[in-house]
Design an enzyme around this catalytic site. Structure first.
Site, PDB file in Angstrom:
ATOM      1  N   GLU A  27     -17.745  10.880 -84.296  1.00 45.70           N
ATOM      2  CA  GLU A  27     -16.721  10.409 -85.246  1.00 45.70           C
ATOM      3  C   GLU A  27     -16.925  10.988 -86.638  1.00 45.70           C
ATOM      4  O   GLU A  27     -16.679  10.321 -87.641  1.00 45.70           O
ATOM      5  CB  GLU A  27     -16.743   8.871 -85.324  1.00 45.70           C
ATOM      6  CG  GLU A  27     -15.771   8.216 -84.408  1.00 45.70           C
ATOM      7  CD  GLU A  27     -14.488   8.984 -84.315  1.00 45.70           C
ATOM      8  OE1 GLU A  27     -13.926   9.355 -85.349  1.00 45.70           O
ATOM      9  OE2 GLU A  27     -14.049   9.249 -83.188  1.00 45.70           O
TER      10      GLU A  27
HETATM   11  C1  LIG Z   1     -21.987  11.444 -76.650  1.00 46.79           C
HETATM   12  C2  LIG Z   1     -20.885  12.065 -77.445  1.00 46.79           C
HETATM   13  C3  LIG Z   1     -19.624  11.504 -77.399  1.00 46.79           C
HETATM   14  C4  LIG Z   1     -18.571  12.096 -78.105  1.00 46.79           C
HETATM   15  N1  LIG Z   1     -17.304  11.598 -77.985  1.00 46.79           N
HETATM   16  C5  LIG Z   1     -16.266  12.315 -78.463  1.00 46.79           C
HETATM   17  C6  LIG Z   1     -14.914  11.974 -78.143  1.00 46.79           C
HETATM   18  O1  LIG Z   1     -14.642  10.956 -77.502  1.00 46.79           O
HETATM   19  N2  LIG Z   1     -13.922  12.790 -78.561  1.00 46.79           N
HETATM   20  C7  LIG Z   1     -14.168  13.917 -79.279  1.00 46.79           C
HETATM   21  O2  LIG Z   1     -13.234  14.626 -79.600  1.00 46.79           O
HETATM   22  N3  LIG Z   1     -15.432  14.264 -79.630  1.00 46.79           N
HETATM   23  C8  LIG Z   1     -16.478  13.494 -79.231  1.00 46.79           C
HETATM   24  N4  LIG Z   1     -17.759  13.855 -79.544  1.00 46.79           N
HETATM   25  C9  LIG Z   1     -17.980  14.992 -80.412  1.00 46.79           C
HETATM   26  C10 LIG Z   1     -18.524  14.594 -81.786  1.00 46.79           C
HETATM   27  O3  LIG Z   1     -17.541  13.942 -82.529  1.00 46.79           O
HETATM   28  C11 LIG Z   1     -19.054  15.874 -82.458  1.00 46.79           C
HETATM   29  O4  LIG Z   1     -20.230  16.246 -81.741  1.00 46.79           O
HETATM   30  C12 LIG Z   1     -19.350  15.685 -83.920  1.00 46.79           C
HETATM   31  O5  LIG Z   1     -18.166  15.455 -84.643  1.00 46.79           O
HETATM   32  C13 LIG Z   1     -20.065  16.903 -84.529  1.00 46.79           C
HETATM   33  O6  LIG Z   1     -19.493  18.102 -84.120  1.00 46.79           O
HETATM   34  P1  LIG Z   1     -20.421  19.252 -83.484  1.00 46.79           P
HETATM   35  O7  LIG Z   1     -21.230  18.644 -82.417  1.00 46.79           O
HETATM   36  O8  LIG Z   1     -19.585  20.395 -83.104  1.00 46.79           O
HETATM   37  O9  LIG Z   1     -21.390  19.653 -84.647  1.00 46.79           O
HETATM   38  P2  LIG Z   1     -21.092  20.760 -85.783  1.00 46.79           P
HETATM   39  O10 LIG Z   1     -19.729  20.554 -86.329  1.00 46.79           O
HETATM   40  O11 LIG Z   1     -21.424  22.094 -85.233  1.00 46.79           O
HETATM   41  O12 LIG Z   1     -22.141  20.356 -86.895  1.00 46.79           O
HETATM   42  C14 LIG Z   1     -23.532  20.734 -86.818  1.00 46.79           C
HETATM   43  C15 LIG Z   1     -24.258  20.231 -88.069  1.00 46.79           C
HETATM   44  O13 LIG Z   1     -23.687  20.858 -89.225  1.00 46.79           O
HETATM   45  C16 LIG Z   1     -23.295  19.881 -90.168  1.00 46.79           C
HETATM   46  N5  LIG Z   1     -22.081  20.315 -90.866  1.00 46.79           N
HETATM   47  C17 LIG Z   1     -20.963  20.855 -90.352  1.00 46.79           C
HETATM   48  N6  LIG Z   1     -20.078  21.104 -91.319  1.00 46.79           N
HETATM   49  C18 LIG Z   1     -20.629  20.706 -92.472  1.00 46.79           C
HETATM   50  C19 LIG Z   1     -20.214  20.680 -93.837  1.00 46.79           C
HETATM   51  N7  LIG Z   1     -19.005  21.098 -94.210  1.00 46.79           N
HETATM   52  N8  LIG Z   1     -21.072  20.206 -94.760  1.00 46.79           N
HETATM   53  C20 LIG Z   1     -22.290  19.755 -94.419  1.00 46.79           C
HETATM   54  N9  LIG Z   1     -22.741  19.750 -93.148  1.00 46.79           N
HETATM   55  C21 LIG Z   1     -21.917  20.211 -92.189  1.00 46.79           C
HETATM   56  C22 LIG Z   1     -23.033  18.618 -89.354  1.00 46.79           C
HETATM   57  O14 LIG Z   1     -23.131  17.451 -90.151  1.00 46.79           O
HETATM   58  C23 LIG Z   1     -24.118  18.731 -88.298  1.00 46.79           C
HETATM   59  O15 LIG Z   1     -25.322  18.212 -88.782  1.00 46.79           O
HETATM   60  C24 LIG Z   1     -18.827  13.246 -78.893  1.00 46.79           C
HETATM   61  C25 LIG Z   1     -20.127  13.770 -78.960  1.00 46.79           C
HETATM   62  C26 LIG Z   1     -21.128  13.211 -78.240  1.00 46.79           C
HETATM   63  C27 LIG Z   1     -22.490  13.863 -78.285  1.00 46.79           C
END
Ligand SMILES: Cc1cc2nc3c(=O)[nH]c(=O)nc-3n(C[C@H](O)[C@H](O)[C@H](O)COP(=O)(O)OP(=O)(O)OC[C@H]3O[C@@H](n4cnc5c(N)ncnc54)[C@H](O)[C@@H]3O)c2cc1C
Length: 598
Positions: free
Chosen positions: A443
């Site tokens: 989220e």
């Molecule tokens: C168990 C689980 C359930 C989930 N359920 C859902 C769901 O129901 N629907 C759905 O759509 N998604 C879902 N997700 C996805 C989840 O919302 C994302 O994993 C999350 O938003 C982070 O995206 P990412 O994993 O691609 O990380 P990334 O976006 O690649 O981020 C990696 C790191 O970089 C940091 N970062 C990125 N951009 C910035 C910035 N501008 N400034 C500072 N730091 C930054 C982040 O904070 C993080 O620490 C789920 C994930 C999991 C693991």
């Protein structure tokens, strides 16, 4: 084996004694009839459901996990999940705060909030199946066409169908502007969606006959980035005119993630192979429509960690009273035993009180915020609606990030109380730590929440919303400023209020010259703001407790509340000083570190 007792007394304290919820509801025509007895009766029944139906499935659900049949693309949830869900639907729990025009019971959000705290304590993984439906329901209420509302809302309301949110793709999480799933318009006004989604919670399961996916995708002529995203509703099974289920839509679960926690919830990889969907809201405005769901989900995620903090605390407390190790530094306390119970040791108490304070502060904040949500939606006075909405927007990232970070601190502290036994599966404590961990990530990670708070909600409107919250604090300070007994609670928040104004202006000024300064300060800033809000709520809780004690009320609940508030202000709140100091250390020490990171 862990146990769980619904914290009804503390909920009732916040609802009725601190926030006077029934009085507030009387002002809202939609809820004028919802009195304290009704609220209490609903919460009591919900507590029984959580403790007796879903809590017993928490450890088994974690052990069994979900299973995907790759041939049929069907997912089997852990034993008992389906029956528990049937009982949930039969009990009318899904419909609790949904609109009566779709078959809902129309109760205020604030009741649903408390019900969900208990469900989350009992079994976060199970609770996510019905939990996500609320966001889908709200997005369709706000942006759906009449036909979409007629087709989907009654079934989401009854709980016969569940909803999902499909945003994330393998290459795009935080930055949704990168998403690639395509939506091709068809002659009949529908769209065919093609693409891959990952990490979709409750994305496939056997609890209901249909699943309603809300999917973000791009139209063929969409501009690049986040301004070219549209929202679609894509059912697992098509729905015929008469409401019966039609053909299977090609939106399939192709894999389940193997993950650290919430094993009982299916985290699905989803493939859309020309799946039929209809547009929700306007073309290219999908992100705004999806934000209705995301905001609801952000408050819901804070509530997940509140639930885990409470249940972890209850079990750590029971253990600390029972486990005997070593003698108290100030002399034996349990002379009839070979050693004292570990609760005599100051640091064990600190761990327990940390979790207790974060549970009670989190509960007060969640209820405070959801009551504002009720006012935003249902108050007859437009100004109250507007002000409440503004405060909910300000508090949402704090609820999401502060409560989930506190959940991390608390579940770990409670596991630590168990010593080596905390690390062993049968006690259930390590599961609370594992399950909580995702709440800080999904989220929008807690870093993203911090940027939302500082960048958009505070600096973005020149601190206007923060000032609005500051006025509530100022009113309390004025009311109690001369009451010596309240000084230990009032002085810290009054002091932090002054510092926060200066601190915000300072970061705003530095950020104007170098935007990385905002990024470097945001996470610390959110924690300071979180304590400002918790401090205000603890002061209000202490105010009620002091009044009751002064009036001769001998219920030990009030003494306990005062002691917890004292602990909070003495041991947790002061971290604001360190946080402001580290935030002030700025971005240079981070951004000039190429050699260190080479
Ligand atoms: C168990 C689980 C359930 C989930 N359920 C859902 C769901 O129901 N629907 C759905 O759509 N998604 C879902 N997700 C996805 C989840 O919302 C994302 O994993 C999350 O938003 C982070 O995206 P990412 O994993 O691609 O990380 P990334 O976006 O690649 O981020 C990696 C790191 O970089 C940091 N970062 C990125 N951009 C910035 C910035 N501008 N400034 C500072 N730091 C930054 C982040 O904070 C993080 O620490 C789920 C994930 C999991 C693991």
């Amino acid at each position: 084996m862990p146990t769980y007792n619904p914290p009804l007394r503390d909920m009732q304290f916040v609802l009725h004694e601190v926030l006077q919820v029934s009085e507030e509801l009387k002002a809202m025509p939609a809820h004028a009839e919802t009195d304290a007895d009704t609220l209490n009766a609903v919460l009591e029944e919900a507590g029984k459901f959580a403790a007796e139906v879903t809590f017993p499935l928490n450890i088994s659900g974690d052990t069994e996990g979900c299973v995907l049949d790759k041939k049929t693309h069907e997912v089997t949830t852990p034993a008992g999940f389906k029956d528990a869900y049937a009982k949930y639907v039969e009990g009318g729990w899904a419909a609790l705060s949904c609109d009566p025009q779709y078959g809902g019971q129309g109760l205020p959000f604030v009741v649903n909030q408390c019900v969900y705290e208990m469900l989350n304590s009992a079994n976060q993984a199970w609770t996510m199946y019905p939990g996500l439906s609320h966001g889908a329901y709200e997005a369709l209420v706000a942006h759906g066409t009449d036909a979409q509302k007629k087709t989907y809302l009654p079934k989401l309301t009854s709980g016969e169908w569940t909803g999902t949110m499909c945003l994330t793709e393998p290459h795009c999480g935080t930055d949704l502007g990168l998403l690639r799933t395509k939506a091709e318009p068809q002659a009949d006004g529908t769209y065919k969606l093609t693409g891959s989604k990952i990490f979709i919670s409750a994305g496939e399961h056997d609890l209901t006959e249909n699943i309603i996916h809300l999917v973000l995708a791009r139209l063929p002529d969409a501009p690049k980035g986040s301004k070219g995203i549209s929202l679609f509703v894509v059912p697992k099974f098509m729905v015929n005119e008469d409401g019966s289920l039609g053909a299977r839509n090609p939106i399939f679960c192709t894999g389940l993630e193997h993950k650290m926690g919430i094993h009982g919830n299916a985290t699905a990889q989803i493939s859309l192979d020309g799946a039929v969907g209809t547009l929700v809201g306007e073309p290219n405005k999908g992100l705004a429509a999806m934000f209705v769901m995301m905001n609801a989900a952000r408050l819901g995620v804070g509530n997940q960690s509140l639930g885990l903090t409470e249940v972890a605390f209850q079990n750590a407390l029971a253990y600390a009273k029972d486990r005997i190790q070593m003698r108290s530094l100030s002399g034996p306390k349990a002379k009839d035993k070979d050693a004292d119970p570990i609760i005599v040791h100051p640091d064990v108490r600190k761990m327990l009180l940390t979790a207790k304070a974060y549970a009670e502060g989190g509960r007060a904040l969640q209820i405070f915020c959801t009551l504002l949500l009720d006012k935003e939606h249902n108050h007859p006075d437009e100004k109250v609606r507007k002000d409440s909405g503004e405060l909910v927007a300000l508090l949402t990232p704090i609820v999401k990030a502060f409560i989930t970070d506190n959940g991390h601190i608390s579940t770990n502290a409670c596991m630590q109380v168990f010593g080596g036994h905390g690390f062993i599966k049968e006690w259930g404590m390590e599961q609370f730590v594992r399950d909580n961990r995702i709440n800080m990530i999904y989220e929008g990670t807690n870093t993203i929440q911090s940027l939302d708070l500082l960048g958009r909600k505070v600096l973005g409107n020149n601190g206007a919303s923060l000032k609005k919250f500051g006025k509530l604090v100022a009113r309390l300070v004025e009311e109690e400023g001369v009451n010596e007994k309240m000084a230990e609670f009032i002085n810290p928040i009054a002091g932090l209020g002054d510092q926060l104004t200066k601190f915000t202006t300072e970061i705003g000024f530095k950020g104007f010259q170098n935007p990385d300064e905002v990024g470097a300060a945001a996470v610390d800033y959110l924690r300071v703001a979180g304590h400002f809000v918790f401090g205000y709520l603890f002061a209000r809780m202490a105010q009620v407790a002091l009044r009751e004690i002064a009036a001769g009320n001998t219920d030990p609940f009030y003494v306990a509340k005062l002691q917890t508030a004292r602990f909070y202000f003495a041991k947790l709140f002061p971290e604001t000083a360190t946080l402001m100091r580290t935030a002030r250390a700025g971005s240079k020490v981070l951004m000039d570190t190429d050699a260190a990171l080479a």
